[in-house]
Write a protein that holds these residues in place. Structure first.
Motif, PDB file in Angstrom:
ATOM      1  N   GLU B 203       5.516  55.764  89.747  1.00 55.89           N
ATOM      2  CA  GLU B 203       4.775  56.937  90.178  1.00 55.89           C
ATOM      3  C   GLU B 203       3.279  56.740  89.919  1.00 55.89           C
ATOM      4  O   GLU B 203       2.443  57.007  90.775  1.00 55.89           O
ATOM      5  N   ALA B 204       2.957  56.257  88.717  1.00 61.42           N
ATOM      6  CA  ALA B 204       1.554  56.078  88.358  1.00 61.42           C
ATOM      7  C   ALA B 204       0.891  55.028  89.242  1.00 61.42           C
ATOM      8  O   ALA B 204      -0.214  55.228  89.741  1.00 61.42           O
ATOM      9  N   LEU B 205       1.571  53.918  89.447  1.00 60.98           N
ATOM     10  CA  LEU B 205       0.958  52.812  90.163  1.00 60.98           C
ATOM     11  C   LEU B 205       0.795  53.119  91.650  1.00 60.98           C
ATOM     12  O   LEU B 205      -0.144  52.656  92.281  1.00 60.98           O
ATOM     13  N   THR B 206       1.706  53.923  92.226  1.00 60.72           N
ATOM     14  CA  THR B 206       1.575  54.225  93.645  1.00 60.72           C
ATOM     15  C   THR B 206       0.603  55.366  93.889  1.00 60.72           C
ATOM     16  O   THR B 206      -0.002  55.457  94.940  1.00 60.72           O
ATOM     17  N   PHE B 207       0.443  56.239  92.908  1.00 60.12           N
ATOM     18  CA  PHE B 207      -0.367  57.428  93.142  1.00 60.12           C
ATOM     19  C   PHE B 207      -1.862  57.184  92.914  1.00 60.12           C
ATOM     20  O   PHE B 207      -2.691  57.679  93.653  1.00 60.12           O
ATOM     21  N   ALA B 208      -2.170  56.424  91.867  1.00 61.37           N
ATOM     22  CA  ALA B 208      -3.539  56.476  91.367  1.00 61.37           C
ATOM     23  C   ALA B 208      -4.375  55.257  91.721  1.00 61.37           C
ATOM     24  O   ALA B 208      -3.865  54.169  91.928  1.00 61.37           O
ATOM     25  N   ASP B 209      -5.694  55.490  91.762  1.00 62.33           N
ATOM     26  CA  ASP B 209      -6.627  54.372  91.893  1.00 62.33           C
ATOM     27  C   ASP B 209      -6.823  53.739  90.521  1.00 62.33           C
ATOM     28  O   ASP B 209      -7.006  52.544  90.390  1.00 62.33           O
ATOM     29  N   GLN B 210      -6.854  54.604  89.519  1.00 63.27           N
ATOM     30  CA  GLN B 210      -7.075  54.144  88.160  1.00 63.27           C
ATOM     31  C   GLN B 210      -5.923  54.640  87.290  1.00 63.27           C
ATOM     32  O   GLN B 210      -5.601  55.818  87.317  1.00 63.27           O
ATOM     33  N   VAL B 211      -5.337  53.727  86.544  1.00 68.79           N
ATOM     34  CA  VAL B 211      -4.249  54.120  85.662  1.00 68.79           C
ATOM     35  C   VAL B 211      -4.732  53.985  84.228  1.00 68.79           C
ATOM     36  O   VAL B 211      -5.365  53.000  83.868  1.00 68.79           O
ATOM     37  N   MET B 212      -4.460  55.034  83.441  1.00 71.52           N
ATOM     38  CA  MET B 212      -4.813  54.975  82.031  1.00 71.52           C
ATOM     39  C   MET B 212      -3.522  54.935  81.248  1.00 71.52           C
ATOM     40  O   MET B 212      -2.672  55.788  81.434  1.00 71.52           O
ATOM     41  N   VAL B 213      -3.400  53.953  80.390  1.00 74.57           N
ATOM     42  CA  VAL B 213      -2.171  53.846  79.612  1.00 74.57           C
ATOM     43  C   VAL B 213      -2.421  54.416  78.231  1.00 74.57           C
ATOM     44  O   VAL B 213      -3.394  54.075  77.564  1.00 74.57           O
ATOM     45  N   MET B 214      -1.536  55.329  77.836  1.00 79.11           N
ATOM     46  CA  MET B 214      -1.648  55.953  76.516  1.00 79.11           C
ATOM     47  C   MET B 214      -0.534  55.474  75.628  1.00 79.11           C
ATOM     48  O   MET B 214       0.594  55.265  76.090  1.00 79.11           O
ATOM     49  N   TYR B 215      -0.855  55.322  74.351  1.00 76.98           N
ATOM     50  CA  TYR B 215       0.157  54.873  73.403  1.00 76.98           C
ATOM     51  C   TYR B 215      -0.190  55.439  72.036  1.00 76.98           C
ATOM     52  O   TYR B 215      -1.292  55.214  71.543  1.00 76.98           O
ATOM     53  N   GLU B 216       0.721  56.171  71.462  1.00 80.02           N
ATOM     54  CA  GLU B 216       0.545  56.776  70.143  1.00 80.02           C
ATOM     55  C   GLU B 216      -0.814  57.449  69.973  1.00 80.02           C
ATOM     56  O   GLU B 216      -1.541  57.193  69.027  1.00 80.02           O
ATOM     57  N   GLY B 217      -1.142  58.319  70.929  1.00 81.85           N
ATOM     58  CA  GLY B 217      -2.347  59.130  70.791  1.00 81.85           C
ATOM     59  C   GLY B 217      -3.644  58.424  71.118  1.00 81.85           C
ATOM     60  O   GLY B 217      -4.717  58.931  70.810  1.00 81.85           O
ATOM     61  N   GLU B 218      -3.562  57.243  71.713  1.00 79.54           N
ATOM     62  CA  GLU B 218      -4.789  56.545  72.085  1.00 79.54           C
ATOM     63  C   GLU B 218      -4.707  56.104  73.537  1.00 79.54           C
ATOM     64  O   GLU B 218      -3.636  55.770  74.029  1.00 79.54           O
ATOM     65  N   LEU B 219      -5.873  56.062  74.189  1.00 82.96           N
ATOM     66  CA  LEU B 219      -5.942  55.458  75.523  1.00 82.96           C
ATOM     67  C   LEU B 219      -6.156  53.978  75.283  1.00 82.96           C
ATOM     68  O   LEU B 219      -7.199  53.578  74.762  1.00 82.96           O
ATOM     69  N   ILE B 220      -5.169  53.145  75.611  1.00 85.09           N
ATOM     70  CA  ILE B 220      -5.353  51.748  75.246  1.00 85.09           C
ATOM     71  C   ILE B 220      -5.872  50.888  76.386  1.00 85.09           C
ATOM     72  O   ILE B 220      -6.454  49.858  76.146  1.00 85.09           O
ATOM     73  N   GLN B 221      -5.671  51.308  77.617  1.00 80.52           N
ATOM     74  CA  GLN B 221      -6.273  50.526  78.703  1.00 80.52           C
ATOM     75  C   GLN B 221      -6.424  51.380  79.941  1.00 80.52           C
ATOM     76  O   GLN B 221      -5.573  52.196  80.252  1.00 80.52           O
ATOM     77  N   THR B 222      -7.527  51.173  80.644  1.00 78.39           N
ATOM     78  CA  THR B 222      -7.756  51.842  81.911  1.00 78.39           C
ATOM     79  C   THR B 222      -8.041  50.771  82.946  1.00 78.39           C
ATOM     80  O   THR B 222      -8.794  49.848  82.669  1.00 78.39           O
ATOM     81  N   GLY B 223      -7.437  50.914  84.093  1.00 73.96           N
ATOM     82  CA  GLY B 223      -7.727  49.926  85.124  1.00 73.96           C
ATOM     83  C   GLY B 223      -6.919  50.188  86.359  1.00 73.96           C
ATOM     84  O   GLY B 223      -6.118  51.126  86.411  1.00 73.96           O
ATOM     85  N   THR B 224      -7.148  49.355  87.368  1.00 70.69           N
ATOM     86  CA  THR B 224      -6.334  49.461  88.568  1.00 70.69           C
ATOM     87  C   THR B 224      -4.954  48.940  88.221  1.00 70.69           C
ATOM     88  O   THR B 224      -4.793  48.197  87.243  1.00 70.69           O
ATOM     89  N   PRO B 225      -3.953  49.314  89.000  1.00 72.98           N
ATOM     90  CA  PRO B 225      -2.609  48.807  88.741  1.00 72.98           C
ATOM     91  C   PRO B 225      -2.601  47.278  88.618  1.00 72.98           C
ATOM     92  O   PRO B 225      -1.953  46.724  87.737  1.00 72.98           O
ATOM     93  N   GLN B 226      -3.357  46.625  89.479  1.00 67.94           N
ATOM     94  CA  GLN B 226      -3.423  45.168  89.459  1.00 67.94           C
ATOM     95  C   GLN B 226      -3.944  44.643  88.111  1.00 67.94           C
ATOM     96  O   GLN B 226      -3.357  43.753  87.504  1.00 67.94           O
ATOM     97  N   GLU B 227      -5.039  45.231  87.639  1.00 63.91           N
ATOM     98  CA  GLU B 227      -5.623  44.805  86.360  1.00 63.91           C
ATOM     99  C   GLU B 227      -4.640  44.969  85.215  1.00 63.91           C
ATOM    100  O   GLU B 227      -4.536  44.121  84.334  1.00 63.91           O
ATOM    101  N   LEU B 228      -3.943  46.107  85.235  1.00 65.47           N
ATOM    102  CA  LEU B 228      -2.998  46.372  84.148  1.00 65.47           C
ATOM    103  C   LEU B 228      -1.890  45.337  84.159  1.00 65.47           C
ATOM    104  O   LEU B 228      -1.395  44.921  83.123  1.00 65.47           O
ATOM    105  N   PHE B 229      -1.524  44.918  85.350  1.00 61.48           N
ATOM    106  CA  PHE B 229      -0.437  43.965  85.456  1.00 61.48           C
ATOM    107  C   PHE B 229      -0.898  42.572  85.037  1.00 61.48           C
ATOM    108  O   PHE B 229      -0.240  41.889  84.259  1.00 61.48           O
ATOM    109  N   GLU B 230      -2.071  42.175  85.534  1.00 63.60           N
ATOM    110  CA  GLU B 230      -2.542  40.813  85.291  1.00 63.60           C
ATOM    111  C   GLU B 230      -3.097  40.638  83.879  1.00 63.60           C
ATOM    112  O   GLU B 230      -2.887  39.609  83.262  1.00 63.60           O
ATOM    113  N   ASN B 231      -3.848  41.596  83.426  1.00 60.91           N
ATOM    114  CA  ASN B 231      -4.540  41.446  82.149  1.00 60.91           C
ATOM    115  C   ASN B 231      -4.289  42.602  81.193  1.00 60.91           C
ATOM    116  O   ASN B 231      -5.201  43.348  80.875  1.00 60.91           O
ATOM    117  N   PRO B 232      -3.071  42.751  80.722  1.00 61.01           N
ATOM    118  CA  PRO B 232      -2.842  43.835  79.766  1.00 61.01           C
ATOM    119  C   PRO B 232      -3.637  43.556  78.496  1.00 61.01           C
ATOM    120  O   PRO B 232      -3.519  42.473  77.930  1.00 61.01           O
TER     121      PRO B 232
END
Lengths: 289, 361
Positions: B203-232
């Protein structure tokens, strides 16, 4: 559909049937039995058909008692329903205040009904009662002498006694509304009144229907409290249906008219509960633009 | 529409938080550009909803400030912030018609009845609710109800942003797809700022231009779906995005070579140099689709024992054991599947190094 060959399972219903028979069917049939006969003594009876019914239906005293009863139930519902909802809205939503207010508000519900009558007799006595004596400093107040005072006392007692039930039910209904509804209302910019009218009240409909029916039935059948407090007086001013019925059936021992009266009473309660239930189920369900 | 900015936001539901674990939001410092479609992705309980409620004003954060277009709105309640929020479950005013439901946010703000009508009809048209306008909202199906909730979010033309809190959870899968496409259309048509919370990566990857990943109360990465996939940038992003998730293997460094139980894997020189300076536990990370699997030994490959093969239709997932570590590889259709022993090759450009869960780069 195929029929079962073995119908022995029906016997499993027997215990329930016997219990219901003893608790409801047999007493009711006894009343029916009285209502269609004239009984003087053991073995001395005459079948009279609908005569007692005709007599009771035409009785002016019964009519008066019936109107009194409607007035009483109407006032009870008019005062207790809104008041109960207001109380529920005012009760705290979390913290120690919840249990404190729940217990405090339930206290009147835990007192035996005739005790309540006795408490209020003393409470409203013009000479020594806290309420009676205090009010008598300003205006003359005596529920044993004046019809209006008797009614005021009865209403106060009834509201004090039973509003907590409405409040508890309404509170349960309020607590069951998910937080998201209030959040959505805030986002939508709804006023407190809109939130009440469009969210809280519709969401409470189920419990309020139950509260309404319970309060109608109980107030329509009320006996112990007015019997203890006023005994139906002064005059006949607080003689409700049940008090009048007991006078006929047990004090005058007119079992025939008493039986007919009971059945008429029963049908009225049943009819009104059905009508109210149907009406309340339909509230807010019609197509609106 | 507005640019939304969070400055050093932290929030705890406990009145006197003692250490980090008492905070639902630890430290959020972020900006949402005007007109962007953002997804906020993370597992349940990571603080997504809390963050959303801080943005909308349903919650006042314990620390930090919220800005809309540079204006500090931290102290304002939601009705004064001009923001729309759609919740997980359809929220309807049961006694009202669909029309009145949609008109409610406008009427509460004293907008003239002619304008209300115009807006409601427009939104009903976009969401295909026109045939239901006169019906009572309570009697409709779940997806129509959720569309009404969406509609109440869309109906105000001047909102700073629309926040969606997992709005499609209760919707059937095929309608989900339909509604998601609808939202995307609405975004393109009206150029609104949308922030979409979900725990569903598709849902996130198809909907958004920018995806922000949250983990335990922190935003740990923001990027395009491609960036998140290639360079976590964080081990969690590697796990959470992609199916199956990224492989991680503990390793030690020996020059440019990462050692895994004696076997050597060549790393990019720069990364290895940074890795020598990094603190904490070192791990190699590689996406299953980039892990090469050979039936025979090839140059630079290391042997591993095959455990299972799952046929997923268009590809196969091979599970292997490498020195006690379980790795997964995605084999394209048609590739021969090794029997007992497989030879793995780690392409240098695709092999990432993580120190204490964070990407070394």
């Amino acid at each position: 559909m195929e029929k079962w060959e073995n119908n022995k399972a029906w016997f499993l219903v027997l215990p329930v049937f016997i219990i219901v028979a003893f608790s409801s069917i047999i007493p009711l049939m006894t009343v029916v039995n009285y209502s269609i006969q004239d009984i003087w003594g053991p073995g001395q009876r005459v079948f009279v058909g609908a005569e007692w019914f005709k007599e009771m239906m035409a009785s002016k005293r019964l009519h008066d008692a019936l109107w009194r009863q409607f007035l009483f139930s109407g006032l009870v519902l008019l005062i207790e329903m809104p008041l109960g909802i207001l109380l529920a809205l005012a009760m705290p939503k979390r913290g120690w205040g919840v249990s404190a207010s729940l217990v405090t508000i339930s206290l009147p519900l835990l007192i035996p009904w005739n005790t309540i009558g006795t408490i209020w007799i003393i409470f409203t006595r013009p000479d020594i009662g806290l309420f009676g004596a205090a009010v008598n400093n300003f205006v003359e107040f005596d529920h044993t002498a004046r019809s209006l005072d008797a009614w005021i006392t009865l209403m106060l007692m009834e509201v004090w006694h039973w509003t907590p039930l409405v409040a508890l039910l309404a509170y349960a209904g309020l607590r069951a509304i998910p937080e998201a509804y209030y959040q959505a209302a805030k986002i939508d910019g709804a006023s407190a009144w809109s939130t009440f009218w469009y969210i809280q009240l519709p969401k409470m409909r189920g419990v309020l229907t139950i509260a309404f029916l319970l309060r109608f039935m109980d107030s329509f059948l009320i006996y112990a409290e007015p019997f203890v407090l006023t005994g139906g007086g002064p005059g006949n001013s607080t003689t409700f249906l049940s008090i009048y019925l007991v006078k006929i059936a047990l004090l005058q021992f007119d079992l025939g008219p008493g039986g007919a009266f009971s059945l008429i009473y029963f049908v009225i309660v049943l009819l009104f509960c059905y009508m109210f239930y149907q009406a309340l189920q339909r509230v807010g369900k019609g197509e609106k633009v | 529409m507005a640019r939304i900015e969070l400055q050093e936001i932290a929030h705890s539901y406990i009145s006197d938080p003692k250490d980090e674990s008492d905070y639902a939001l630890k430290r959020i410092h972020n900006e949402w550009e005007d007109g962007g479609a953002y997804a906020l992705l993370g597992p349940s309980g990571c603080g997504k909803t809390t963050l959303l409620n801080v943005i909308s004003g349903l919650l006042t954060p314990s620390q930090g400030r919220v800005f809309y277009d540079g204006t500090d709105v931290t102290g304002l309640p939601p009705e004064k912030r001009n923001i729309a929020q759609v919740f997980q479950f359809p929220i309807l005013y049961d006694t009202m018609s669909v029309f009145n439901n949609l008109a409610f946010p406008l009427r509460n703000r004293g907008i003239s009845e002619s304008e209300v009508k115009e807006r409601v009809l427009e939104v009903a048209d976009i969401l295909e609710l026109t045939p239901f306008l006169k019906k009572r909202a309570a009697g409709l199906a779940a997806d129509a109800k959720q569309k009404i909730s969406l509609g109440r979010g869309l109906v105000r033309s001047d909102v700073a942003a629309i926040l969606f809190d997992e709005p499609l959870t209760v919707i059937d899968p095929h309608l989900k797809w339909h509604l998601r496409r609808k939202l995307k259309e609405v975004h393109e048509q009206l150029n609104l700022t949308l922030i979409y919370v979900t725990h569903d990566q598709v849902e996130a990857l198809t909907f958004a231009d920018q995806v922000m990943v949250m983990y335990e109360g922190e935003l740990i990465q923001t990027g395009t779906p491609q960036e998140l996939f290639e360079n976590p940038t964080h081990k969690f992003v590697g796990y959470f995005i992609g199916s199956p998730g990224m492989n991680f293997i503990p390793c030690t460094l020996d020059g440019d070579i990462a050692r895994v139980d004696g076997a050597g894997i060549e790393l990019d020189g720069e990364i290895a140099a940074l890795g020598h300076k990094a603190q904490g536990k070192l791990e190699l990370g590689i996406r299953p689709m980039y892990l090469e699997v050979h039936a025979q030994s090839v140059e630079g490959s290391i042997p591993a024992r095959v455990k299972t093969v799952e046929d997923q239709g268009s590809f196969k997932v091979l599970t292997v054991n490498l020195a006690g570590n379980t790795l997964r590889a995605k084999l394209p259709e048609g590739q021969t599947v090794p029997g007992n022993e497989a030879w793995l090759r780690f392409p240098t450009q695709r092999t990432k190094l993580f120190a204490d869960g964070r990407l070394v780069n």
